[in-house]
Design an enzyme around this catalytic site. Sequence first.
Site, PDB file in Angstrom:
ATOM      1  N   HIS A 124       5.887 -22.893 -33.030  1.00  0.00           N
ATOM      2  CA  HIS A 124       5.728 -23.851 -31.875  1.00  0.00           C
ATOM      3  C   HIS A 124       6.619 -24.823 -31.939  1.00  0.00           C
ATOM      4  O   HIS A 124       6.940 -25.393 -32.954  1.00  0.00           O
ATOM      5  CB  HIS A 124       4.357 -24.205 -31.594  1.00  0.00           C
ATOM      6  CG  HIS A 124       3.788 -25.347 -32.716  1.00  0.00           C
ATOM      7  ND1 HIS A 124       3.950 -26.692 -32.298  1.00  0.00           N
ATOM      8  CD2 HIS A 124       3.115 -25.079 -33.809  1.00  0.00           C
ATOM      9  CE1 HIS A 124       3.373 -27.315 -33.426  1.00  0.00           C
ATOM     10  NE2 HIS A 124       2.625 -26.241 -34.204  1.00  0.00           N
ATOM     11  N   ASP A 142       4.986 -30.595 -38.544  1.00  0.00           N
ATOM     12  CA  ASP A 142       4.117 -29.708 -37.479  1.00  0.00           C
ATOM     13  C   ASP A 142       5.014 -30.058 -36.504  1.00  0.00           C
ATOM     14  O   ASP A 142       4.764 -30.674 -35.374  1.00  0.00           O
ATOM     15  CB  ASP A 142       2.995 -30.307 -37.504  1.00  0.00           C
ATOM     16  CG  ASP A 142       1.979 -29.383 -36.866  1.00  0.00           C
ATOM     17  OD1 ASP A 142       2.349 -28.464 -36.200  1.00  0.00           O
ATOM     18  OD2 ASP A 142       0.849 -30.089 -36.484  1.00  0.00           O
ATOM     19  N   GLU A 176       1.423 -25.295 -28.061  1.00  0.00           N
ATOM     20  CA  GLU A 176       0.571 -24.508 -29.123  1.00  0.00           C
ATOM     21  C   GLU A 176      -0.596 -25.763 -29.473  1.00  0.00           C
ATOM     22  O   GLU A 176      -1.533 -25.484 -29.533  1.00  0.00           O
ATOM     23  CB  GLU A 176       1.204 -24.494 -30.376  1.00  0.00           C
ATOM     24  CG  GLU A 176       0.589 -23.680 -31.418  1.00  0.00           C
ATOM     25  CD  GLU A 176      -0.313 -24.725 -32.333  1.00  0.00           C
ATOM     26  OE1 GLU A 176      -1.019 -24.231 -33.238  1.00  0.00           O
ATOM     27  OE2 GLU A 176      -0.047 -25.990 -32.378  1.00  0.00           O
ATOM     28  N   GLU A 177      -0.311 -26.849 -29.366  1.00  0.00           N
ATOM     29  CA  GLU A 177      -1.242 -27.998 -29.785  1.00  0.00           C
ATOM     30  C   GLU A 177      -2.414 -28.206 -28.867  1.00  0.00           C
ATOM     31  O   GLU A 177      -3.316 -28.907 -29.117  1.00  0.00           O
ATOM     32  CB  GLU A 177      -0.492 -29.218 -30.013  1.00  0.00           C
ATOM     33  CG  GLU A 177       0.564 -29.197 -31.194  1.00  0.00           C
ATOM     34  CD  GLU A 177       0.108 -29.171 -32.567  1.00  0.00           C
ATOM     35  OE1 GLU A 177      -1.239 -29.181 -32.700  1.00  0.00           O
ATOM     36  OE2 GLU A 177       1.110 -29.525 -33.411  1.00  0.00           O
ATOM     37  N   ASP A 204       4.318 -22.268 -38.985  1.00  0.00           N
ATOM     38  CA  ASP A 204       3.808 -23.435 -38.465  1.00  0.00           C
ATOM     39  C   ASP A 204       3.589 -24.370 -39.835  1.00  0.00           C
ATOM     40  O   ASP A 204       2.520 -24.071 -40.485  1.00  0.00           O
ATOM     41  CB  ASP A 204       2.578 -23.151 -37.599  1.00  0.00           C
ATOM     42  CG  ASP A 204       2.005 -24.515 -37.238  1.00  0.00           C
ATOM     43  OD1 ASP A 204       2.662 -25.445 -37.184  1.00  0.00           O
ATOM     44  OD2 ASP A 204       1.043 -24.185 -36.252  1.00  0.00           O
ATOM     45  N   HIS A 280      -0.115 -34.664 -36.958  1.00  0.00           N
ATOM     46  CA  HIS A 280      -0.873 -35.191 -35.570  1.00  0.00           C
ATOM     47  C   HIS A 280      -0.790 -36.679 -35.785  1.00  0.00           C
ATOM     48  O   HIS A 280      -1.546 -37.458 -35.155  1.00  0.00           O
ATOM     49  CB  HIS A 280      -2.302 -34.696 -35.456  1.00  0.00           C
ATOM     50  CG  HIS A 280      -1.857 -33.049 -35.303  1.00  0.00           C
ATOM     51  ND1 HIS A 280      -3.364 -32.300 -35.469  1.00  0.00           N
ATOM     52  CD2 HIS A 280      -1.022 -32.187 -35.211  1.00  0.00           C
ATOM     53  CE1 HIS A 280      -3.002 -31.050 -35.051  1.00  0.00           C
ATOM     54  NE2 HIS A 280      -1.725 -30.831 -35.050  1.00  0.00           N
TER      55      HIS A 280
HETATM   56  N1  BES Z   1       0.156 -26.775 -37.563  1.00  0.00           N
HETATM   57  C1  BES Z   1      -1.423 -27.164 -36.985  1.00  0.00           C
HETATM   58  C2  BES Z   1      -2.463 -26.624 -37.984  1.00  0.00           C
HETATM   59  C3  BES Z   1      -2.282 -25.482 -38.843  1.00  0.00           C
HETATM   60  C4  BES Z   1      -2.913 -25.817 -40.134  1.00  0.00           C
HETATM   61  C5  BES Z   1      -1.414 -24.319 -38.725  1.00  0.00           C
HETATM   62  C6  BES Z   1      -2.737 -24.970 -41.080  1.00  0.00           C
HETATM   63  C7  BES Z   1      -1.354 -23.464 -39.701  1.00  0.00           C
HETATM   64  C8  BES Z   1      -2.132 -23.790 -40.770  1.00  0.00           C
HETATM   65  C9  BES Z   1      -1.263 -26.519 -35.450  1.00  0.00           C
HETATM   66  O1  BES Z   1      -0.389 -26.858 -34.916  1.00  0.00           O
HETATM   67  C10 BES Z   1      -2.664 -27.042 -35.009  1.00  0.00           C
HETATM   68  O2  BES Z   1      -2.958 -28.436 -35.189  1.00  0.00           O
HETATM   69  N2  BES Z   1      -3.467 -26.431 -34.436  1.00  0.00           N
HETATM   70  C11 BES Z   1      -4.828 -26.771 -34.033  1.00  0.00           C
HETATM   71  C12 BES Z   1      -5.440 -25.633 -33.266  1.00  0.00           C
HETATM   72  C13 BES Z   1      -4.942 -25.548 -31.942  1.00  0.00           C
HETATM   73  C14 BES Z   1      -5.784 -24.002 -31.561  1.00  0.00           C
HETATM   74  C15 BES Z   1      -5.054 -26.573 -30.899  1.00  0.00           C
HETATM   75  C16 BES Z   1      -5.726 -27.245 -35.131  1.00  0.00           C
HETATM   76  O3  BES Z   1      -5.429 -27.119 -36.295  1.00  0.00           O
HETATM   77  O4  BES Z   1      -6.616 -27.867 -34.548  1.00  0.00           O
HETATM   78 ZN    ZN Z   2       1.486 -26.838 -35.732  1.00  0.00          ZN
END
Ligand code: BES
Ligand code: ZN
Length: 316
Positions: A124, A142, A176-177, A204, A280
């Site tokens: 992403h 990230d 994605e976020e 990611d 984040h």
């Molecule tokens: N990069 C993060 C999280 C992540 C953690 C990815 C471990 C791969 C391995 C990703 O961008 C993120 O923040 N995802 C969200 C979920 C999304 C469906 C909104 C999260 O982890 O809460």
């Molecule tokens: Zn991410």
Amino acid sequence: RCGGFFTYRTKDEAEAGLAPVAVKSGGPYSIDQKAFIDPLVAQVQEGAIRATIESMSAYHTRYYASETGVDAARWLQGRWQELAAKIPGASTQLVAHKGWKQPSVVLTIPGVEKPDEIVVLGGHLDSIVQGGGSARSPGADDNASGIAVLTEAVRVLGASGLRPRRTIQFMGYSAEEVGLRGSQDIAKQASSEGRKVIAVIQYDMTNFNGSGERIFLLSDFVDKDLTAFLGMLIDAYAGVPWSTTQCGYACSDHASWTRKGFPAAAAFEASFNGMNRALHTGRDTLATTGGTAQHSVAFAKLAVAFAVEIAKPSAL
Ligand code: BES
Ligand code: ZN
């Protein structure tokens, strides 16, 4: 951590999304291109990966609903277009999404013999800070790091003169976020058009050395056979050990592909517990990963090997 959710456009889609899916195998996958790939992985440059992380994280935010988030996507297309210009037949596209302004970015290297069989490498391009909004969100790890790994793989493949048997697509997903929205749009379209996506790898977060030098393969929301094959590719080409870890939820874009029945896998920087805690936040800068892209180098080697061993050089 944050949401941990898929966002659907309608209640019907959300309910359909709960149904189990059967993933069609994209294999068999094989390793037989050592002579071609060994010199390529030797060309992966830490400095080139670092430069992309710096460019992407310099945008104030890459939040999906922000103007600078659109600027960053356009910058990425420009960079990928420069690289594509050196590859016969290659092109880049911005993929517009309904409902938000940040596009996804796709680079296509058409297959010479089996153009309808597609190998996807993605990550992403957006960033977020806790709660969303317009605050500074460098997203260096990230996920400028994943985008930088993809960009370096394109550069190295371009320099190799590879003409692949199958089509290779690099994807920078928008949004994605906020619920894997960009990748869901793209996977949904691939599914409804009946496209033969035979393997997807997700990058990611690749640059934080929180659990030593190894690569961690996610073990949930992925295809088991493709993940096992990634382990073999790492052993053959990446020069680092590997382990598995799990998110426990649909934590990134690989889940969008899995949900649509495509074989997908994901390579991650650390064990889930060892991951970069600055994600984040405004502190997710290159400095937090020691000012280098060293940890990402093995991930770029894996990307090069993945593209070549699955797409294969054309004999024509
Ligand atoms: N990069 C993060 C999280 C992540 C953690 C990815 C471990 C791969 C391995 C990703 O961008 C993120 O923040 N995802 C969200 C979920 C999304 C469906 C909104 C999260 O982890 O809460
Ligand atoms: Zn991410």
